[in-house]
Design a protein around this motif. Sequence first.
Motif, PDB file in Angstrom:
ATOM      1  N   ASP A 177      50.020  54.009  25.636  1.00 15.41           N
ATOM      2  CA  ASP A 177      50.929  52.893  25.378  1.00 15.41           C
ATOM      3  C   ASP A 177      50.856  51.800  26.442  1.00 15.41           C
ATOM      4  N   THR A 178      49.837  51.815  27.250  1.00 15.24           N
ATOM      5  CA  THR A 178      49.517  50.829  28.302  1.00 15.24           C
ATOM      6  C   THR A 178      50.379  50.920  29.546  1.00 15.24           C
ATOM      7  N   ARG A 179      51.111  52.017  29.730  1.00  9.06           N
ATOM      8  CA  ARG A 179      51.778  52.216  31.019  1.00  9.06           C
ATOM      9  C   ARG A 179      50.698  52.554  32.042  1.00  9.06           C
ATOM     10  N   CYS A 180      50.979  52.262  33.304  1.00  5.25           N
ATOM     11  CA  CYS A 180      49.980  52.518  34.339  1.00  5.25           C
ATOM     12  C   CYS A 180      50.615  53.227  35.530  1.00  5.25           C
TER      13      CYS A 180
ATOM     14  N   VAL B 137      48.827  38.620  25.163  1.00  2.00           N
ATOM     15  CA  VAL B 137      49.765  39.697  25.468  1.00  2.00           C
ATOM     16  C   VAL B 137      49.581  40.764  24.390  1.00  2.00           C
ATOM     17  N   LEU B 138      49.511  42.012  24.819  1.00  2.00           N
ATOM     18  CA  LEU B 138      49.270  43.114  23.889  1.00  2.00           C
ATOM     19  C   LEU B 138      50.423  44.108  23.923  1.00  2.00           C
ATOM     20  N   CYS B 139      50.992  44.407  22.768  1.00  2.00           N
ATOM     21  CA  CYS B 139      51.991  45.469  22.681  1.00  2.00           C
ATOM     22  C   CYS B 139      51.247  46.794  22.767  1.00  2.00           C
ATOM     23  N   GLY B 140      51.621  47.616  23.720  1.00  2.00           N
ATOM     24  CA  GLY B 140      50.939  48.886  23.913  1.00  2.00           C
ATOM     25  C   GLY B 140      51.266  49.927  22.863  1.00  2.00           C
ATOM     26  N   VAL B 141      52.316  49.716  22.099  1.00  2.22           N
ATOM     27  CA  VAL B 141      52.714  50.685  21.079  1.00  2.22           C
ATOM     28  C   VAL B 141      51.994  50.440  19.756  1.00  2.22           C
ATOM     29  N   CYS B 142      52.094  49.211  19.233  1.00  2.14           N
ATOM     30  CA  CYS B 142      51.485  48.927  17.923  1.00  2.14           C
ATOM     31  C   CYS B 142      50.200  48.119  18.009  1.00  2.14           C
ATOM     32  N   ARG B 143      49.835  47.679  19.206  1.00  2.00           N
ATOM     33  CA  ARG B 143      48.609  46.914  19.466  1.00  2.00           C
ATOM     34  C   ARG B 143      48.615  45.506  18.878  1.00  2.00           C
ATOM     35  N   THR B 144      49.799  44.982  18.612  1.00  2.00           N
ATOM     36  CA  THR B 144      49.907  43.593  18.176  1.00  2.00           C
ATOM     37  C   THR B 144      49.629  42.687  19.359  1.00  2.00           C
ATOM     38  N   GLU B 145      48.827  41.641  19.123  1.00  2.00           N
ATOM     39  CA  GLU B 145      48.568  40.641  20.153  1.00  2.00           C
ATOM     40  C   GLU B 145      49.497  39.459  19.940  1.00  2.00           C
TER      41      GLU B 145
ATOM     42  N   ASP C  11      57.595  49.761  29.831  1.00  4.08           N
ATOM     43  CA  ASP C  11      56.346  49.194  30.365  1.00  4.08           C
ATOM     44  C   ASP C  11      55.198  49.422  29.382  1.00  4.08           C
ATOM     45  N   VAL C  12      55.333  48.781  28.222  1.00  2.00           N
ATOM     46  CA  VAL C  12      54.372  48.974  27.140  1.00  2.00           C
ATOM     47  C   VAL C  12      53.769  47.636  26.703  1.00  2.00           C
ATOM     48  N   VAL C  13      53.345  46.868  27.665  1.00  5.38           N
ATOM     49  CA  VAL C  13      52.720  45.581  27.381  1.00  5.38           C
ATOM     50  C   VAL C  13      51.563  45.403  28.356  1.00  5.38           C
ATOM     51  N   ALA C  14      50.516  44.752  27.893  1.00  2.00           N
ATOM     52  CA  ALA C  14      49.370  44.447  28.746  1.00  2.00           C
ATOM     53  C   ALA C  14      49.093  42.946  28.650  1.00  2.00           C
ATOM     54  N   PHE C  15      48.524  42.408  29.718  1.00  3.99           N
ATOM     55  CA  PHE C  15      48.268  40.974  29.805  1.00  3.99           C
ATOM     56  C   PHE C  15      46.783  40.717  29.999  1.00  3.99           C
ATOM     57  N   LYS C  16      46.273  39.710  29.310  1.00  5.18           N
ATOM     58  CA  LYS C  16      44.871  39.322  29.441  1.00  5.18           C
ATOM     59  C   LYS C  16      44.763  38.255  30.525  1.00  5.18           C
TER      60      LYS C  16
ATOM     61  N   CYS D 261      40.231  35.189  33.985  1.00  2.00           N
ATOM     62  CA  CYS D 261      39.037  35.402  34.795  1.00  2.00           C
ATOM     63  C   CYS D 261      38.056  36.380  34.151  1.00  2.00           C
ATOM     64  N   CYS D 262      38.556  37.338  33.395  1.00  3.04           N
ATOM     65  CA  CYS D 262      37.682  38.368  32.849  1.00  3.04           C
ATOM     66  C   CYS D 262      37.915  38.630  31.362  1.00  3.04           C
ATOM     67  N   GLU D 263      38.870  37.910  30.762  1.00  2.54           N
ATOM     68  CA  GLU D 263      39.165  38.068  29.337  1.00  2.54           C
ATOM     69  C   GLU D 263      39.430  39.541  29.003  1.00  2.54           C
ATOM     70  N   THR D 264      40.119  40.224  29.908  1.00  4.66           N
ATOM     71  CA  THR D 264      40.386  41.650  29.772  1.00  4.66           C
ATOM     72  C   THR D 264      41.884  41.907  29.874  1.00  4.66           C
ATOM     73  N   TYR D 265      42.353  42.863  29.079  1.00  3.35           N
ATOM     74  CA  TYR D 265      43.761  43.269  29.161  1.00  3.35           C
ATOM     75  C   TYR D 265      43.961  44.245  30.303  1.00  3.35           C
ATOM     76  N   TRP D 266      45.057  44.034  31.044  1.00  2.00           N
ATOM     77  CA  TRP D 266      45.466  44.892  32.158  1.00  2.00           C
ATOM     78  C   TRP D 266      46.954  45.189  32.012  1.00  2.00           C
ATOM     79  N   PRO D 267      47.429  46.387  32.361  1.00  2.00           N
ATOM     80  CA  PRO D 267      48.850  46.692  32.284  1.00  2.00           C
ATOM     81  C   PRO D 267      49.677  45.893  33.292  1.00  2.00           C
ATOM     82  N   CYS D 268      49.054  45.540  34.428  1.00  2.00           N
ATOM     83  CA  CYS D 268      49.796  44.797  35.444  1.00  2.00           C
ATOM     84  C   CYS D 268      48.834  44.142  36.430  1.00  2.00           C
ATOM     85  N   PHE D 269      49.379  43.227  37.206  1.00  2.42           N
ATOM     86  CA  PHE D 269      48.572  42.514  38.201  1.00  2.42           C
ATOM     87  C   PHE D 269      48.089  43.460  39.296  1.00  2.42           C
TER      88      PHE D 269
END
Length: 110
Positions: free
Chosen positions: A16-19, A67-75, A27-32, A35-43
């Motif tokens: 669920d994108t917790r880290c 922004v990515l919802c870690g539960v349903c994967r909606t962007e 804490d179920v959200v990730a941010f792109k 610099c790298c076009e990659t999703y990360w759970p946190c800075f």
Amino acid sequence: MSEFDHSVRGVDVDPDTRCAHYHTDRDVVAFKFACCETYWPCFRCHEEIADHDAVPWPRARFDEPTVLCGVCRTELTVPAYREADYRCPSCNVAFNPGCAAHADLYFETD
């Protein structure tokens, strides 16, 4: 890539994108990062693993999902995330309002 193939890089990321740094039930959200076009759970995960400095998502690209919802994967776009009042508009899971304290690390400000 299907809507559920969004990979998230980080330290001890759960399904669920917790880290390792943020792992409450909200804490179920990730941010792109731009610099790298990659999703990360946190800075902190980005600081720890990436081989480059983080670059927040640019204002000129706020209409693109970052922004990515870690539960349903909606962007979500930045405006949609901000308007959602810390809940996923698709699955209604609660997001951590504490992320607002780090918004300038994820999204370009004025």
